[in-house]
Write an enzyme that holds these catalytic residues in place. Structure first.
Site, short mmCIF file in Angstrom:
data_model
loop_
_atom_site.label_atom_id
_atom_site.label_comp_id
_atom_site.label_asym_id
_atom_site.label_seq_id
_atom_site.Cartn_x
_atom_site.Cartn_y
_atom_site.Cartn_z
N ASP A 25 7.00 -4.63 13.51
CA ASP A 25 7.70 -3.35 13.54
C ASP A 25 7.84 -2.83 14.97
O ASP A 25 8.83 -2.23 15.33
CB ASP A 25 7.01 -2.33 12.62
CG ASP A 25 5.53 -2.21 12.88
OD1 ASP A 25 4.92 -3.19 13.34
OD2 ASP A 25 4.97 -1.14 12.62
N ASP A 76 0.82 -1.21 0.00
CA ASP A 76 0.00 0.00 0.00
C ASP A 76 0.86 1.26 0.00
O ASP A 76 0.51 2.26 0.61
CB ASP A 76 -0.98 -0.01 1.18
CG ASP A 76 -0.28 -0.26 2.50
OD1 ASP A 76 0.97 -0.38 2.50
OD2 ASP A 76 -0.96 -0.36 3.52
#
Lengths: 659, 461
Positions: free
Chosen positions: A470, A389
């Site tokens: 992350d 994205d």
């Protein structure tokens, strides 16, 4: 054989008299005669054997040849047969469409192609596109037209579908609340009689050909506001056309073959499948001079958002210096459509069986993708990690090519990222400027192989730990005080608005106004000064030259920063210890930048732009740069708002970042 | 009359068969010459048709790949063998014209070339041109082994072999892939169900029976028989490498099953040990390879590879095996030079030699020397305090390449027998308490060292 067969009869007669003469001579030599006979028999046997062998040999040779030609023949037959089959049989499809409050389904020739009875999801209008020649499902979408703007998305989608395709519509739960006139008119133009009058909690099914006939429509009106219309079941027949009619006639090239394969399978990609003027699928951007990242593998992490992937790959393949051979798309799950997109662009794709759920699934997918990348490119020292994205800036590879040597040489670096968490339209200005930050932004970044192989891979969170990869990478145990290099103006743009941790509201608040570099060939200016020690010198120089702002004013006000351009200003905020971000968070909030957790800091210093001036924020006394504060200045303190709000907001969205 | 009849019949039959035989011979000759006639074209002087066909096919193929800019190199063992005999001359005059067709006309069914995967991608165009030139081609694809070790990744299948056939000769193009551990790998040639089994005599191919592992070769551009080709710079060492190139893939599927039964240890200690063991193994491999000493993974390290495709985290050392015939006195100083001091030395070259080097933080490198007998091999063990000798027996084995912790290393090809000999039939069950003197199932008492030899055969540092 014909040649010699008649002869023996003649010959044998002559031979007979010759034989008789001979016989008289040797009448008594019985022994000799016996010998001759045996000899003849032996000779006979030998010739028979040799003959048989010869026959076999010749036959085999002939057979081999025959087989070769037969094979050619087979191949051709096959090629002819494929198109012939549907041409001659005008087939009819039985289509069944069901619409109700809690369940929708669509069956084509007895095969269920859509079934949704999950609670609290799948509300709105479901649309299925079928290939008019094969009957294959080419697209499946649901537009929650109970919510605003979804009808616009539906209009956009329906306009992209090629003429002649078969469209199937069905409503689950509610599909009319935000269905505006534009959408209703479009449905009407497709042949629906009911669409203009669709109202609250009506049930509706419709099957028609785009720009052609209507195969059936059924509707059940909701009798009252509090109840739903009765379930409707539409059964109808659709006549298939021939493949030739359903296809475009592009020139026969390798590219168009890929295009043809793609366009006969999926719908909703607009002009890529346009017959007259198809949009290119090969971009050939300018090569980069002295490209240091030409041999760096690029891993694109994808899920099942093929339209996103399509947009992402377009921008990636248009970036200068891209090397398509190094790109691998990793798809989390056995989804066909993303793979079709990958094949359309002639890239290689790898599918990954999903492991675990939610964030842990993403995390496991990341691990598998990174490991696979380094397996596939054993020579690589780095890997570029992208997500489906993201838009990729035209100078993405140029940016990396200029900075990647730092990652190799400076041990204190953790990554290079294309994303500046604080780089919004109103806070980023200089495309040639880079920063060092203690947080790992992700969203288009470079990973060093030995960091992954030696440190991250062996202790990557296991599937049962529902962690974000992350967030895990940002933990001090992993980061170990190392920093990332980021540009002032991001080289990637996060456009995804549906995703695991993402929704429209969140995207609008935090991602939409992000600045994205569109200038090609930007020459980065301070690359060498980003090394560990050089950067400190640079910061001290900056602080030395910076003008201290008026600390009696409200930092949230626009007037806090004078109406100048190109100057350097500094402000001091209160920051009691290293982890005290109370004032920073409030400041970030009023500046409308990322405030969900702390990003973009370097030793208690933040760098951004305000009104085209470089704007430095120093946390006093925690930051080592506090010494630059004139003694007359009192660091600004900003009160956090009432407890309840802060306590809820932060943990709830802390995880909500990349999807 | 009866007898006469018999004689007549016999003579008649003989005659008939003679005529038939003649006819057949004529027909066969005619047929064969017709079949090969097309390939004759410009025959090269004295060469017969068959020989020049080979040369022409190779020439056409080289033209094809150079027109598509695809760098291939010659790996045909037969031709390289011939080339090797004249290598000096060929090297000294790389462009000289050759008076006769010496190499590419040699009788054979195939000519084998290698292709590095990463140097090309655009196969569609290549094969279309090949077809236009009259080649028939076959592509053999299979799973990508570089993704095999990964949990449930399914990539696209990759091309492993191509066979291009023209007239009576075929080109076998072997695709080499770079793998972790800085080596080249080629896959096995396996025909799928629908494939034409008679396309070429597959059994006669030199590559493809097993997968193989090779060093990246240095290449040399030469002109032989007036054709410009790349060949490995040192053909004889390439041929030697080829004879021992068989590669074993780790048993990833079984390893996954093992980890489902016995979840992997991801503790800090385990991660650290694996990291150290890996770097120790890399260092040991580098040192031994520099000395030219052939070694393989032995004992626990071999078990780790075979059972779980990884270092066993609770093992405390790295174990290697070396045949005593490959022993070199330089081994000890070489290890000391790279920072691995000798920890102990048991036995002597003639009997039960065993070396142990001290790696970083208590991780030990054990090197066992293997002694070959007629029907088995063995290595020795020594108990320091008692001077007792032990003997560990193994069935005979050959060596194969494999990939382990990003390293190309040897393991016994007959790994199962090797591991079973060492760890018994229950090798699949992890055991944490292991006693090297009693736990192995192949241990035998082997007497005691004479006391006067102790200083020599039991050295502890």
């Amino acid at each position: 054989m014909d040649e010699w067969k008649p002869n023996p009869a003649v010959k044998s007669h002559k031979k007979r008299s010759w034989y008789l003469a001979w016989k008289y001579k040797l009448m008594n030599q019985r022994a000799l005669r016996k010998l001759c006979q045996t000899g003849a028999v032996l000779f006979l046997l030998v010739t028979v054997i040799v003959n048989i062998k010869l026959i076999l040999d010749t036959r085999r040779a002939a057979y081999e040849e025959e087989e070769e030609s037969a094979q050619d023949y087979d191949d051709e037959m096959l090629n002819v047969e494929v198109p012939r089959h549907p041409v001659n049989n005008k087939k009819v499809l039985d289509v069944e469409v069901y619409s109700s409050r809690s369940k929708v389904y669509v069956a084509v020739d007895g095969t269920t192609v859509l079934e949704d009875e999950a609670r609290e999801q799948g509300r709105g209008i479901h649309v299925i596109v079928l290939n008019q020649a094969t009957g294959h499902v080419m697209a499946k979408r649901v537009f929650d037209t109970y919510s605003p703007h979804e009808d616009e998305a539906m209009v956009l989608f329906l306009n992209m579908v090629a003429r002649g395709r078969i469209l199937i519509f069905t409503i689950k739960d509610e599909g009319s609340f935000h269905l505006k006139d534009t959408a209703k008119n479009l449905l009407k133009s497709l042949g629906s009689q009911v669409a203009p009058f669709l109202s609250w909690r009506d049930m509706w099914t419709f099957v028609g050909k785009k720009g052609g006939e209507v195969y059936g429509e059924k509707h059940a009106k909701s009798p009252a506001l509090s109840t739903w219309g009765d379930p409707v079941l539409l059964k109808t027949e659709v006549h298939l056309t021939s493949v030739e009619d359903a296809e475009c006639h592009w020139p026969d090239t390798e590219l168009n073959r890929r295009r043809k394969r793609f366009c006969s399978k999926v719908e909703g990609y607009g002009s890529v499948c346009s017959c007259k003027d198809p949009t290119p699928i090969e971009f050939n951007p300018d090569p980069l001079k002295d490209n240091k990242v030409f041999d760096v593998p690029v891993a694109v992490i994808a899920g099942n958002r093929p339209n996103y992937l399509y947009r992402m790959l377009r921008s990636l393949l248009s970036a200068q210096g891209v090397n398509p051979q190094m790109i691998t798309v990793f798809i989390d799950g056995y989804y066909e459509e993303p793979m079709d997109v990958v094949e359309l662009f002639g890239l290689s794709g790898i599918q990954h069986t999903p492991i675990s759920i939610k964030n842990a699934r993403v995390s496991q997918h990341y691990k598998a993708s990174l490991t696979a990348t380094f397996n596939l490119f054993p020579d690589a020292k780095f890997a570029v990690v992208l997500e489906e994205d993201l838009d990729i800036s035209v100078d993405f590879f140029s940016f990396l090519s200029q900075s990647i040597h730092l990652l190799e040489e400076d041990e204190s670096l953790y990554c290079i990222s294309a994303w500046n968490d604080q780089g919004y339209e109103h806070t980023a200005e200089d495309p040639s400027l880079l920063y060092r930050v203690e947080t790992m932004p992700g969203l288009g970044w470079v990973l060093r192989k030995n960091l992954y192989k030696d440190e991250l891979e062996p202790k990557w969170p296991t599937p049962e730990k529902l962690w974000d990869w992350d967030m895990w990478m940002r933990m001090p145990e992993q980061r170990k005080g190392r920093e990332c290099i980021i540009p002032d103006i991001s080289r990637s743009y996060h456009f995804g608005i549906v995703g695991l941790n993402m929704n429209g509201y969140f995207h609008e608040a935090y991602f939409k106004k992000h600045k994205f570099n569109t200038v090609p060939n930007v020459q980065l200016k301070n690359v060498e000064s980003l090394r560990k020690d050089a950067y400190e010198t640079e910061i001290h120089r900056l602080l030395g030259e910076a003008e201290v702002l008026d600390h009696s004013k409200n930092p949230c006000e626009d007037s806090f920063v004078p109406d100048t351009e190109g100057k350097v200003y500094v402000m001091f905020i209160r920051m009691e210890q290293e982890a005290d971000f109370t004032t920073w968070t409030q400041l970030a909030k009023c500046l409308h930048i990322w405030d969900l957790d702390v990003r973009g800091n370097h030793k208690g210093l933040w760098r951004l732009f305000r009104k085209k001036n470089h704007f430095l924020v120093v946390g006093v006394p925690a930051s080592p740069y506090s010494s630059k504060k004139p003694s007359s200045v009192t660091p600004i303190y900003m009160e956090p708002p009432a407890k309840e709000e802060g306590a809820v907001a932060v943990p709830a969205v802390a995880a909500a970042e990349q999807t | 009359m009866q007898k006469i009849n018999r004689n007549v019949v016999l003579a008649l039959l003989s005659l008939t068969s003679l005529v038939f035989l003649l006819f057949q011979v004529c027909y066969y000759k005619f047929y064969v010459s017709q079949k090969n006639g097309a390939a004759f074209s410009k025959g090269r002087g004295s060469q017969s048709g068959q020989d020049s066909t080979r040369w022409h096919v190779v020439r056409k193929f080289l033209g094809l790949i150079s027109s598509h800019n695809i760098p291939v190199y010659l790996i045909d063992p037969l031709i390289l063998g011939l080339v090797d005999k004249d290598i000096e001359q060929i090297r000294s005059s790389p462009d000289g014209p050759s008076p006769e067709c010496k190499y590419f006309c040699a009788p054979r069914d195939f000519t084998t070339f290698a292709l590095l995967d990463k140097t090309w991608k655009h196969e569609v165009g290549l094969f279309r041109t090949a077809e236009k030139m009259g080649f028939q081609w076959l592509k053999i694809i299979n799973k990508d082994p570089r993704l095999d070790g990964m949990d449930d990744l399914s990539g696209m299948e990759i091309p492993l072999h191509y066979i291009l056939k023209l007239a009576s000769h075929a080109i076998h193009l072997v695709v080499f892939y770079e793998r972790s551990g800085n080596y080249l790998w080629h896959g096995p040639l396996r025909l799928k169900q629908h494939m034409d089994r008679k396309f070429v005599p597959f059994r006669k191919l030199h590559f493809g029976r097993y997968p193989g592992a090779y060093e990246k070769p240095e290449l040399l551009r030469v002109s032989i028989d007036d054709l410009k080709v790349q060949i490995p710079k040192n053909p004889s060492s390439f041929l030697e490498e080829m004879s021992h190139s068989r590669f074993l893939e780790c048993r990833y599927r079984e390893a996954r099953a093992f980890f489902q039964l016995y979840p992997d240890d991801a503790s800090f200690d385990a991660v650290e040990f694996r990291k150290k063991a890996k770097s120790l193994l890399h260092l040991a491999a580098l040192t031994l390879n520099n000395l030219g000493v052939k070694f393989w993974l032995s004992s626990g390290t071999c078990l780790g590879w075979y059972r779980q495709c990884n270092v066993i985290p609770h093992s405390k050392d790295v174990d290697l095996g070396i045949f005593i015939r490959d022993y070199k006195a330089e081994i000890i100083p070489a290890f000391q030079k790279v920072g691995l001091p000798l920890k102990h030395k048991f036995g002597k070259v003639e009997d039960s030699l065993e070396l142990s080097f001290q790696g970083e933080d208590d991780v030990k490198l054990d090197i066992f020397f293997f002694y070959e007998e007629d029907d088995h091999v063995w290595n020795g063990g020594t108990q320091a305090k008692s001077g007792k000798k032990f003997k560990y027996l193994f069935p005979k084995f050959t060596l194969c390449w494999t990939e382990f912790v990003e390293l190309k290393v040897h393991v016994p090809c007959e790994t199962l027998q090797y591991v079973e000999a060492n760890y018994g039939p229950d090798w699949k069950v992890p055991v944490k308490a292991w006693d090297w003197k009693s736990s192995p199932s192949n241990v035998q008492n082997n007497g005691v060292w004479p006391v006067d030899e102790w200083d020599d055969v039991i050295q502890i540092y």
